[in-house]
Design an enzyme around this catalytic site. Structure first.
Site, mmCIF file in Angstrom:
data_model
loop_
_atom_site.group_PDB
_atom_site.id
_atom_site.type_symbol
_atom_site.label_atom_id
_atom_site.label_comp_id
_atom_site.label_asym_id
_atom_site.label_seq_id
_atom_site.Cartn_x
_atom_site.Cartn_y
_atom_site.Cartn_z
ATOM 1 N N CYS A 25 112.934 82.045 55.219
ATOM 2 C CA CYS A 25 113.545 82.047 56.553
ATOM 3 C C CYS A 25 114.204 80.700 56.817
ATOM 4 C CB CYS A 25 112.531 82.410 57.627
ATOM 5 S SG CYS A 25 111.074 81.419 57.609
ATOM 6 N N LYS A 49 97.548 92.577 57.762
ATOM 7 C CA LYS A 49 98.325 93.586 57.038
ATOM 8 C C LYS A 49 99.405 92.827 56.264
ATOM 9 C CE LYS A 49 101.803 95.895 57.006
ATOM 10 N NZ LYS A 49 102.811 95.854 55.896
ATOM 11 N N GLU A 80 107.720 84.964 64.282
ATOM 12 C CA GLU A 80 108.419 83.982 63.451
ATOM 13 C C GLU A 80 109.428 84.763 62.639
ATOM 14 O OE1 GLU A 80 109.341 80.783 63.238
ATOM 15 O OE2 GLU A 80 107.250 80.701 63.887
ATOM 16 N N GLU A 122 121.740 86.919 58.803
ATOM 17 C CA GLU A 122 120.848 86.501 57.715
ATOM 18 C C GLU A 122 121.008 87.440 56.515
ATOM 19 O OE1 GLU A 122 116.504 86.852 58.320
ATOM 20 O OE2 GLU A 122 116.410 84.785 57.600
#
Ligand code: UN1
Length: 496
Positions: A285, A176, A251, A386
Site C-alpha cells: 500500500c 481472518k 488501512e 491504485e
C-alpha cells in the site's frame, strides 16, 4: 499430489471448517507447488471462534498487562529462532523474495519487542477533581472481542501490528487472514501459543471475505474490527460494522508519489525509486506508483530508471539471485494488464514492460514485467488509481509548488517521498504533503513499527497502527474516587 491439510484455530484446538470445505494455497511462482489445503470457513465457524474468544476474555482481561507482555517478549524471541523457516514458507505462499519475507518476519519481531514494553506502560492520566477530597483518573480498558481482517502482502507483519497491541491491552481476538496467505498467520499464532498464550485468546478462521470476513464484521459480540485491504472492501466493512456500532480501523489504498527535485542526489533517488516501485512487485500500500520529476533532470532520470528496471531479475523468490517475485494471483495480473491498457488509451507512453511474462519457467506462475510509463499527467487514471503491481508512472513538473500540488491531487494519502538537498523545501513538503507518512531522501516504503502508520483521505478513517494501535484497541474509563464521606454534587456544590 500430496500436501498437508491445515485447520482453523478455535478455543486452542485446530479444527476443520464445519462444512468440511477447503481452499488450496498455491505458490504464486509455481502453481504446481501446493502449500496446503486451508478451511473455507463460513458464519458457523466464525460464530464458534467468537464464542471461544468471548469465553477466553473473562480470564485474559484479568491477567496483569506486564504478564501479557512477557508472552509477547517470548514470542519475539521464538520468532527470531524461526525466522528463516517462516520466511521460506512465506515466500512459498506469497511470492516475495526471501530478503523481503525475512523483513516481514523481522517486522513482527520488532512489533513484539516494541509492544512488550507497553505492558509496563499503558499509561492513563491522573488529573485534579474540581471537588475537595476527590481523586480523578482515566484508565485504559480492553475493548473485548476484536476482529481482524488482514491482507496477503504482509502476511505476518500486518497480523502482528494488530494482534500484539490488542493482546497486551487485554482483548481476545478472531483473525481472518487473506485466503492467499493463511500459513504465515498460523505460524505467527502458533508461536504465540508456544510462548504461553492461553487457548481461545487468539482464534483463526481462514476463508474468503464474503463467507468468513463478513460474518465477523457483523457478529454482535465483536466490538471492534481492524481491517487492512482495498478501499472498496474497507467501505463495505465500515458500512456493515456501523449496524452494530463497532469501532472500525481501516488501512487501505495508496497512490504514493516520490518527488525528485533538480538538486537531488540522482543516484540515491534512482535507488529509492526502483525499490519503492518494484520492491514486493509493487504490491504494497506504500509502493511508489508515481515518480514526479523536475523538468531539468527528467530525461536523464527516466533513461537510467528504465535501463535499471529492465535489468531487474524477475522469478521465483526462493532463488537468492531473484529481485522481483511474482504477483499474488491471476486477478492481480489482470489488474496490471487492465491499467496498462487504460494508460495507453489515455496517451501515456510505455517505456518498458507492460506485459505478462509467460516464457519458460514463468508459465508456472503469475509474473508481470516491471513497467514504466512516461508522459503521464495528473488527471489520467493511471496517475490516480491504485494498481498494486509493478507499474510506475512518470510525471514531469516545473516548480516545487507544482510538484506538491500534483502529489496532493489524488483521493489517497498514505506515503510520500521527496528527494532534495534543500532543507527549506524539505520542511515545506513535510508541512504541505497530504499523507500520513513523508520521507525525505528515502523511498515511500519502509515504515518502522513504533511510529504511527496510516493515511489521510481515502486511505484510512483516522486511526493509526504502530504507536496509534493502543488507542484503537483500548477504551477509556474515567474513574472518580470520592473520599470526603459526603455527597458532593459536581457543577453545583463547588459553584460560587
Ligand atoms: C503495506 O504495504 O500494507 O512501510 C504495509 C512499508 C512496510 C509496511 C507496508 N513496513 O512499506
Amino acid at each position: 499430489m500430496t500436501y498437508p491439510t491445515y485447520h482453523n484455530l478455535i478455543g486452542g484446538a485446530w479444527v476443520p471448517a464445519e462444512s468440511g470445505k477447503t481452499i488450496l494455497n498455491l505458490n504464486p511462482a509455481d502453481h504446481s507447488d501446493v502449500i496446503g489445503a486451508f478451511p473455507a470457513s463460513d458464519a458457523e465457524d466464525v460464530a464458534r471462534a467468537v464464542a471461544a474468544a468471548k469465553k477466553a476474555s473473562a480470564l485474559w482481561r484479568l491477567v496483569p498487562a506486564p504478564k501479557r507482555a512477557e508472552i509477547l517478549l517470548r514470542t519475539g524471541m521464538l520468532l527470531q529462532e524461526r525466522k528463516e523457516k517462516y520466511a521460506r514458507e512465506m515466500t512459498r505462499e506469497m511470492g516475495k523474495v526471501l530478503a523481503e519475507t525475512r523483513g516481514d518476519v523481522q517486522e513482527a519481531i520488532d512489533e513484539a519487542f516494541y509492544v512488550a514494553g507497553e505492558g509496563r506502560r499503558l499509561f492513563g492520566q491522573t488529573t485534579p477533581s474540581e471537588l475537595p477530597n476527590k481523586f480523578a483518573m482515566s484508565v485504559r480498558m480492553p475493548v473485548g472481542v476484536v476482529g481482524m481482517i488482514t491482507p496477503w502482502n504482509f502476511p505476518m507483519a500486518i497480523p502482528s501490528w494488530k494482534l500484539f497491541p490488542a493482546l497486551v491491552a487485554g482483548n481476545t481476538c478472531v483473525i481472518k487472514p487473506a485466503e492467499d496467505t493463511p500459513l504465515s498467520t498460523c505460524n505467527l499464532v502458533q508461536t504465540l501459543m508456544d510462548a504461553g498464550l492461553p487457548p481461545g485468546v487468539v482464534n483463526i478462521v481462514t476463508g474468503f471475505g464474503p463467507d468468513a470476513g463478513a460474518p465477523l464484521v457483523e457478529h454482535p459480540d465483536v466490538r471492534a474490527i481492524s481491517f487492512t485491504g482495498s478501499s472498496e472492501v474497507g467501505s463495505l466493512v465500515a458500512q456493515r460494522a456501523a449496524a452494530t456500532f463497532k469501532q472500525v480501523s481501516l488501512e487501505m489504498g495508496g497512490k504514493n508519489a516520490q518527488i525528485v527535485l533538480g538538486d537531488a542526489n540522482l543516484d540515491l533517488a534512482l535507488d529509492g525509486a526502483l525499490w519503492g516501485a518494484f520492491g514486493t512487485t509493487g504490491q504494497r500500500c506504500t509502493a511508489t506508483s508515481r515518480i514526479l520529476l523536475q523538468r531539468g533532470i527528467a530525461a536523464e532520470f527516466t533513461e537510467r530508471l528504465v535501463a535499471r528496471a529492465e535489468k531487474l531479475r524477475v522469478g521465483n523468490g526462493l532463488d537468492e539471485q531473484i529481485e522481483i517475485g511474482p504477483q499474488i494471483h491471476a486477478q492481480q495480473i489482470e489488474t496490471s494488464k487492465k491499467y496498462v491498457d487504460i494508460a495507453l488509451g489515455e496517451g501515456a507512453k510505455l517505456l518498458t514492460g507492460g506485459r505478462v511474462l509467460q516464457e519458460g519457467a514463468y508459465s508456472k506462475g503469475t509474473f508481470f514485467a516491471p513497467t514504466v510509463f512516461a508522459g503521464v499527467t495528473s488527471t489520467m487514471r493511471i496517475a490516480r488509481e491504485e494498481v498494486f503491481g509493478p507499474v510506475v508512472s512518470l510525471v514531469e513538473f516545473d516548480t516545487f509548488e507544482q510538484a506538491v500540488e500534483i502529489a496532493n491531487s489524488i483521493d489517497y494519502g498514505l506515503s510520500t517521498a521527496l528527494y532534495t538537498r534543500d532543507v527549506n523545501r524539505a520542511f515545506t513538503a513535510i508541512r504541505d504533503l497530504e499523507a500520513g507518512i513523508t520521507y525525505i531522501n528515502a523511498p515511500t516504503i519502509g515504515a518502522e513499527v513504533h511510529l504511527p502508520f496510516g493515511g489521510v483521505k481515502h486511505t484510512g478513517n483516522g486511526h493509526r497502527e504502530g504507536n496509534g494501535a493502543l488507542d484503537f484497541f483500548t477504551t477509556w474509563k474515567a474513574v472518580y474516587v470520592d473520599y470526603s464521606d459526603k455527597l458532593q454534587r459536581a457543577q453545583i456544590d463547588n459553584a460560587e
